[in-house]
Write an enzyme that holds these catalytic residues in place. Structure first.
Site, mmCIF file in Angstrom:
data_model
loop_
_atom_site.group_PDB
_atom_site.id
_atom_site.type_symbol
_atom_site.label_atom_id
_atom_site.label_comp_id
_atom_site.label_asym_id
_atom_site.label_seq_id
_atom_site.Cartn_x
_atom_site.Cartn_y
_atom_site.Cartn_z
ATOM 1 N N ASP A 134 0.822 -1.218 0.000
ATOM 2 C CA ASP A 134 0.000 0.000 0.000
ATOM 3 C C ASP A 134 0.852 1.263 0.000
ATOM 4 O O ASP A 134 0.353 2.347 -0.285
ATOM 5 C CB ASP A 134 -0.924 0.013 1.216
ATOM 6 N N ASP A 138 6.319 -5.808 6.654
ATOM 7 C CA ASP A 138 4.925 -5.372 6.728
ATOM 8 C C ASP A 138 4.078 -6.417 6.012
ATOM 9 O O ASP A 138 3.597 -6.200 4.908
ATOM 10 C CB ASP A 138 4.781 -3.996 6.078
#
Length: 362
Positions: A139, A216
């Protein structure tokens, strides 16, 4: 990007969306809020292959017996990549929401708590980080936060699913993370390389290349399973310089103390510097909290609990590219304080001594 826009348009082309069949007691829903995870205008976290079986709503293997719901205003994108199902919708209270395989990854309102903490806990614990690797982070939020550190010269991002990047880039509030970072022309000198290679890239990395590695990742199921196994952590340790640091997403202390115990045990065997566990509050994550595993390799001592490279002293970092909303040096130190039940259930944490600040009164 045209393909993504076409997919978005096709969201409204189905005459009787399957999700409408689930809400038998209500009127048919508007196409704009129809998806397998949306019932009567509400999104609930479920496995993407549930096919309307109601019991599955409350039996996700990572948090059995519970489900979190958000009011859906409009579905912006739904599609399936080689690896996972991707959904983006506009919620009534949390802004745009990114969902992968039926699990919320971030929302506009509370993503700061996760993105800022997973990035600055490691980078503020070492002096002048220069080379950083991000594993996952499709993202772009972690890229945004790393870019606050002017000492950083080179960032590699290793995201296995290029469709996540394309979808996040297509929507303004997500995409500007990438638009900002990949242009590398808005007040930053960071060199950013995007690689769609997954963990394979890490295994082939030059030994001792990175000052910091941020993992992440999504929950440890499917393609992310290998990111919680010892061979992966050994590859991370090899890629870090002496005294280099890792920050790895490490689940919820309310739900996964057994997994946290296993992760810390593996890392204590792998990393010869220090190993710590920290946590933060994220309202839209299961149980409302998420944890981080912080490790350092043998070399210069890393004291994670008190930042030696405080964000407040980095010129322009607090406001660039937008004002910090969650992280500060006080939150950094507080993140390592553990509730009593956690230290009881995660035995290995009892051997990690918390930092104490000594105040002298003259």
């Amino acid at each position: 990007m045209d393909g993504i826009k076409d997919d978005c348009k096709s969201c409204t082309d189905k005459s009787i969306p399957s999700c409408c069949l689930k809400a038998k007691s209500s009127a048919a829903e508007n196409d704009a809020v129809c998806h397998d995870t949306v019932v009567s205008g509400w999104f609930s976290e479920v496995p993407s292959d549930s096919e309307g079986v109601r019991d599955v709503y409350y039996n996700n293997p990572m948090w059995p017996g519970e489900a979190h719901s958000l009011k859906v205003e409009k579905i912006l994108f739904k599609g399936k990549s080689k690896y996972q199902e991707i959904l983006v919708f506009e919620s009534s209270k949390y802004g745009k929401v990114l969902v992968l395989d039926g699990i919320v990854q971030l929302t506009e309102k509370d993503e700061c708590a996760y993105q800022e903490m997973i990035s600055h806990l490691p980078l503020c614990s070492i002096p002048s980080p220069k080379n950083v690797l991000v594993i996952g982070g499709g993202d772009g939020g972690v890229l945004r936060e790393i870019s606050r550190h002017k000492s950083v010269e080179h960032i590699d991002i290793c995201e296995i699913d290029d469709m996540v990047i394309e979808v996040c880039t297509a929507f303004s509030s997500f995409g500007w993370f990438y638009e900002f970072n990949l242009r590398s022309s808005v007040g930053t000198d960071n060199e950013i390389n995007r690689r769609i290679l997954g963990a394979e890239f890490l295994r082939n990395s030059t030994e001792g290349k990175y000052d910091a590695i941020v993992v992440d990742s999504s929950d440890p199921v499917g393609p992310a399973q290998e990111l919680v196994e010892r061979p992966f952590f050994e590859a991370v340790a090899k890629a870090l310089r002496p005294g280099g640091v890792l920050c790895n997403m490490a689940e919820s202390m309310w739900l996964h103390t057994h997994l946290i115990q296993d992760l810390i045990s593996i890392c204590r065997l792998t990393f010869k510097g220090s190993v710590h566990y920290a946590w933060t509050s994220v309202p839209t994550y299961p149980s409302g909290v998420i944890g981080f595993l912080l490790c350092s390799t043998e070399g210069p001592t890393v004291e994670f609990l008190n930042p030696i490279n405080p964000i407040e002293k980095i010129e322009g970092a607090v406001d660039f590219p937008r004002e910090l909303r969650f992280y500060n040096s006080e939150m950094h130190t507080a993140a390592f304080a553990m509730p009593s039940f956690v230290t009881r259930e995660v035995n290995i944490l009892r051997h990690i001594q918390p930092a104490r600040k000594i105040i002298c009164v003259l």
